[in-house]
Scaffold this motif. Structure first.
Motif, PDB file in Angstrom:
ATOM      1  N   VAL A  92       0.585 -27.751 -20.671  1.00 54.13           N
ATOM      2  CA  VAL A  92      -0.094 -28.881 -20.033  1.00 54.13           C
ATOM      3  C   VAL A  92      -1.610 -28.686 -20.060  1.00 54.13           C
ATOM      4  O   VAL A  92      -2.360 -29.546 -20.508  1.00 54.13           O
ATOM      5  CB  VAL A  92       0.397 -29.064 -18.585  1.00 54.13           C
ATOM      6  N   PHE A  93      -2.080 -27.526 -19.581  1.00 56.28           N
ATOM      7  CA  PHE A  93      -3.527 -27.383 -19.454  1.00 56.28           C
ATOM      8  C   PHE A  93      -4.235 -27.071 -20.784  1.00 56.28           C
ATOM      9  O   PHE A  93      -5.464 -27.074 -20.846  1.00 56.28           O
ATOM     10  CB  PHE A  93      -3.913 -26.356 -18.377  1.00 56.28           C
ATOM     11  N   GLU A  94      -3.478 -26.824 -21.849  1.00 54.69           N
ATOM     12  CA  GLU A  94      -4.133 -26.545 -23.128  1.00 54.69           C
ATOM     13  C   GLU A  94      -4.710 -27.812 -23.773  1.00 54.69           C
ATOM     14  O   GLU A  94      -5.466 -27.709 -24.741  1.00 54.69           O
ATOM     15  CB  GLU A  94      -3.155 -25.871 -24.092  1.00 54.69           C
ATOM     16  N   ASP A  95      -4.365 -28.975 -23.242  1.00 52.06           N
ATOM     17  CA  ASP A  95      -4.908 -30.223 -23.805  1.00 52.06           C
ATOM     18  C   ASP A  95      -5.144 -31.210 -22.668  1.00 52.06           C
ATOM     19  O   ASP A  95      -4.313 -32.075 -22.386  1.00 52.06           O
ATOM     20  CB  ASP A  95      -3.946 -30.798 -24.844  1.00 52.06           C
ATOM     21  N   TYR A  96      -6.297 -31.073 -22.016  1.00 44.69           N
ATOM     22  CA  TYR A  96      -6.600 -31.916 -20.858  1.00 44.69           C
ATOM     23  C   TYR A  96      -6.624 -33.394 -21.226  1.00 44.69           C
ATOM     24  O   TYR A  96      -6.117 -34.243 -20.484  1.00 44.69           O
ATOM     25  CB  TYR A  96      -7.934 -31.513 -20.239  1.00 44.69           C
ATOM     26  N   ASP A  97      -7.224 -33.726 -22.368  1.00 42.00           N
ATOM     27  CA  ASP A  97      -7.356 -35.140 -22.754  1.00 42.00           C
ATOM     28  C   ASP A  97      -5.996 -35.820 -22.875  1.00 42.00           C
ATOM     29  O   ASP A  97      -5.848 -36.998 -22.542  1.00 42.00           O
ATOM     30  CB  ASP A  97      -8.108 -35.252 -24.079  1.00 42.00           C
ATOM     31  N   TYR A  98      -5.003 -35.061 -23.328  1.00 45.30           N
ATOM     32  CA  TYR A  98      -3.670 -35.633 -23.527  1.00 45.30           C
ATOM     33  C   TYR A  98      -2.995 -35.965 -22.192  1.00 45.30           C
ATOM     34  O   TYR A  98      -2.288 -36.970 -22.076  1.00 45.30           O
ATOM     35  CB  TYR A  98      -2.796 -34.662 -24.322  1.00 45.30           C
ATOM     36  N   ILE A  99      -3.219 -35.140 -21.169  1.00 41.33           N
ATOM     37  CA  ILE A  99      -2.514 -35.348 -19.899  1.00 41.33           C
ATOM     38  C   ILE A  99      -3.455 -35.878 -18.810  1.00 41.33           C
ATOM     39  O   ILE A  99      -3.055 -35.962 -17.649  1.00 41.33           O
ATOM     40  CB  ILE A  99      -1.817 -34.047 -19.424  1.00 41.33           C
ATOM     41  N   GLU A 100      -4.686 -36.252 -19.180  1.00 34.23           N
ATOM     42  CA  GLU A 100      -5.678 -36.658 -18.188  1.00 34.23           C
ATOM     43  C   GLU A 100      -5.179 -37.786 -17.292  1.00 34.23           C
ATOM     44  O   GLU A 100      -5.268 -37.698 -16.054  1.00 34.23           O
ATOM     45  CB  GLU A 100      -6.969 -37.087 -18.881  1.00 34.23           C
ATOM     46  N   ASN A 154      -6.827 -17.554 -26.158  1.00 36.20           N
ATOM     47  CA  ASN A 154      -6.617 -19.001 -26.167  1.00 36.20           C
ATOM     48  C   ASN A 154      -6.528 -19.550 -24.750  1.00 36.20           C
ATOM     49  O   ASN A 154      -7.061 -20.628 -24.439  1.00 36.20           O
ATOM     50  CB  ASN A 154      -5.344 -19.357 -26.933  1.00 36.20           C
ATOM     51  N   ILE A 155      -5.836 -18.807 -23.887  1.00 38.45           N
ATOM     52  CA  ILE A 155      -5.655 -19.257 -22.508  1.00 38.45           C
ATOM     53  C   ILE A 155      -6.993 -19.324 -21.789  1.00 38.45           C
ATOM     54  O   ILE A 155      -7.272 -20.283 -21.052  1.00 38.45           O
ATOM     55  CB  ILE A 155      -4.674 -18.328 -21.763  1.00 38.45           C
ATOM     56  N   ILE A 156      -7.842 -18.321 -21.970  1.00 40.11           N
ATOM     57  CA  ILE A 156      -9.161 -18.314 -21.334  1.00 40.11           C
ATOM     58  C   ILE A 156      -9.953 -19.556 -21.743  1.00 40.11           C
ATOM     59  O   ILE A 156     -10.520 -20.264 -20.897  1.00 40.11           O
ATOM     60  CB  ILE A 156      -9.935 -17.036 -21.700  1.00 40.11           C
ATOM     61  N   ASN A 157      -9.978 -19.845 -23.026  1.00 39.74           N
ATOM     62  CA  ASN A 157     -10.718 -21.016 -23.514  1.00 39.74           C
ATOM     63  C   ASN A 157     -10.155 -22.314 -22.961  1.00 39.74           C
ATOM     64  O   ASN A 157     -10.907 -23.215 -22.541  1.00 39.74           O
ATOM     65  CB  ASN A 157     -10.695 -21.042 -25.047  1.00 39.74           C
ATOM     66  N   ASP A 158      -8.815 -22.435 -22.951  1.00 40.41           N
ATOM     67  CA  ASP A 158      -8.186 -23.659 -22.446  1.00 40.41           C
ATOM     68  C   ASP A 158      -8.473 -23.869 -20.961  1.00 40.41           C
ATOM     69  O   ASP A 158      -8.728 -24.996 -20.513  1.00 40.41           O
ATOM     70  CB  ASP A 158      -6.675 -23.610 -22.683  1.00 40.41           C
ATOM     71  N   LEU A 159      -8.433 -22.784 -20.194  1.00 32.59           N
ATOM     72  CA  LEU A 159      -8.693 -22.883 -18.758  1.00 32.59           C
ATOM     73  C   LEU A 159     -10.135 -23.304 -18.482  1.00 32.59           C
ATOM     74  O   LEU A 159     -10.390 -24.144 -17.605  1.00 32.59           O
ATOM     75  CB  LEU A 159      -8.409 -21.540 -18.077  1.00 32.59           C
ATOM     76  N   ILE A 160     -11.060 -22.727 -19.208  1.00 36.01           N
ATOM     77  CA  ILE A 160     -12.468 -23.078 -19.009  1.00 36.01           C
ATOM     78  C   ILE A 160     -12.694 -24.564 -19.291  1.00 36.01           C
ATOM     79  O   ILE A 160     -13.364 -25.263 -18.512  1.00 36.01           O
ATOM     80  CB  ILE A 160     -13.374 -22.198 -19.895  1.00 36.01           C
ATOM     81  N   VAL A 161     -12.129 -25.048 -20.389  1.00 31.14           N
ATOM     82  CA  VAL A 161     -12.270 -26.460 -20.730  1.00 31.14           C
ATOM     83  C   VAL A 161     -11.684 -27.343 -19.635  1.00 31.14           C
ATOM     84  O   VAL A 161     -12.301 -28.334 -19.193  1.00 31.14           O
ATOM     85  CB  VAL A 161     -11.592 -26.761 -22.087  1.00 31.14           C
ATOM     86  N   PHE A 162     -10.484 -26.996 -19.177  1.00 29.39           N
ATOM     87  CA  PHE A 162      -9.804 -27.796 -18.150  1.00 29.39           C
ATOM     88  C   PHE A 162     -10.610 -27.807 -16.854  1.00 29.39           C
ATOM     89  O   PHE A 162     -10.841 -28.867 -16.253  1.00 29.39           O
ATOM     90  CB  PHE A 162      -8.409 -27.217 -17.909  1.00 29.39           C
TER      91      PHE A 162
END
Length: 369
Positions: free
Chosen positions: A158-166, A197-205
């Motif tokens: 879910v959190f790896e793509d914020y735009d998709y689940i915004e 990958n998780i660190i980057n995804d979390l920061i973006v989210f």
């Protein structure tokens, strides 16, 4: 003593409950607890001539198991852990078809039994059936919760793509804001493989949401796969870097008010072995986890069956380590000291309670990054 805010994510089962109750009173006052309803499946049996199960047989087993677990958990809360005034409780691992009476959604049954015992409800994005949020909101309107707090638990997919689940995330957030005053956001990493990958995804989210809308934000996860055999061979020991801590340390530098949780020494994903119940004892090995610094020692024995004291080499190794905290530190550490001289009287189940206890004790007393 550490002033670190720590959240223990536990299966709501006997060993976990007793490990909690074994904490000293000062640690009981500081720990935050998240319970998952445990999932169970039946074993195959040659004796009972049972080699496979139909979908209905599996569902019947799960229904009975679910009902039995609720009864046991009520008893634990009313006796062993009656000091626990609030706790998160989720049905993440439970099949939505599971039901006590064949018609009531299982999370509604959990709410009905635990809402007034201090349960904090948990919802999510993209991984729940519509009845889940409905059961929470309607129960809140009917006054079935003792607390005015709710958690949104989201996993990596879910959190790896914020735009998709915004849109879905914002709709969920609005629904819970209309009914609860305190919203807790939980990033559940489950078993961690690629931490970068998780660190980057979390920061973006985290950059894209309004952090002030949340009462607390928690990151939790585990470096332990569902089968220890995927991590280490028999009669081996490794000192494993805890990826959940590595991720948290990177995130908290940029977002200082975020808290850390973990699954102690129990993997988040249940390991259901495709074995006959008569073969389990011959396949089982002993394992001990000992947390220190930002690492965990994982020690695995030979097969348990036929061995007088298979845990003895593991205990000998642990007590010889410079980071071993000795018997006065926790009941879990005392258990190791008491059992180490001869290594007998230990099995795969009995070691779990002290192992969980020493993990939580360390996280509450001395963990730091």
């Amino acid at each position: 003593m550490s002033d670190f805010n720590y959240y223990a994510f536990l299966k709501f089962k006997k060993n976990e409950v007793f490990a909690l109750n074994d904490l000293t009173d000062d640690l009981k006052a500081r720990i935050s607890v998240f319970f998952d309803m445990p999932n169970e499946l039946p074993f195959k049996s040659r004796k009972e001539k049972k080699e496979e199960f139909s979908p209905q047989e599996l569902l019947d087993f799960k229904n009975k198991s679910f009902s039995k677990k609720i009864g046991e958990q009520i008893a634990y809360l009313d006796s062993k852990i009656n000091w626990l005034t609030e706790f998160y409780f989720d049905n993440y691992d439970i099949d939505p078809l599971v039901s006590i009476d064949g018609k009531t959604y299982n999370y509604q049954s959990i709410i009905d039994n635990f809402g007034m015992r201090g349960m904090i409800p948990v919802c999510g994005v993209d991984d729940r059936i519509p009845a889940h949020l409905v059961s929470i909101i309607e129960s809140k309107k009917l006054g079935k919760f003792k607390t005015d707090k709710i958690a949104i638990r989201i996993i990596q997919s879910v959190f790896e793509d914020y735009d998709y689940i915004e849109d879905e995330f914002n709709d969920l957030l609005k629904a819970v804001k209309d009914n609860f005053s305190k919203i807790v956001l939980i990033f559940d990493l489950r078993y961690i493989e690629n931490h970068l990958n998780i660190i980057n995804d979390l920061i973006v989210f985290l950059k894209k949401i309004n952090l002030s809308e949340f009462y607390e934000i928690i990151i939790t996860g585990s470096s332990l796969p569902k089968s220890v055999a995927d991590l280490i061979e028999t009669n081996k020991k490794i000192h494993l870097e805890r990826k959940e801590v590595l991720i948290y340390s990177n995130i908290v530098e940029k977002f200082p008010n975020i808290h850390l949780g973990d699954y102690t020494c129990v993997p988040p994903d249940t390991n259901f072995l495709d074995l006959y119940i008569e073969d389990i004892a011959s396949r089982m090995t002993g394992k001990i986890f000992y947390i220190y610094g930002n690492k965990v020692l994982v020690a695995r024995s030979s097969r348990l069956k036929g061995q007088r004291a298979p845990f003895k080499p593991l205990l000998d190794y642990i007590v010889s380590q410079p980071f071993f905290r000795k018997e006065k530190y926790s009941l879990g550490d005392k258990y190791i000291v008491d059992k180490q001289p001869n290594g007998t009287g230990i099995n795969a189940s009995s070691i779990l309670r002290p192992n969980i206890n020493l993990h939580m004790s360390y996280m509450l007393r001395d963990f730091s990054i």
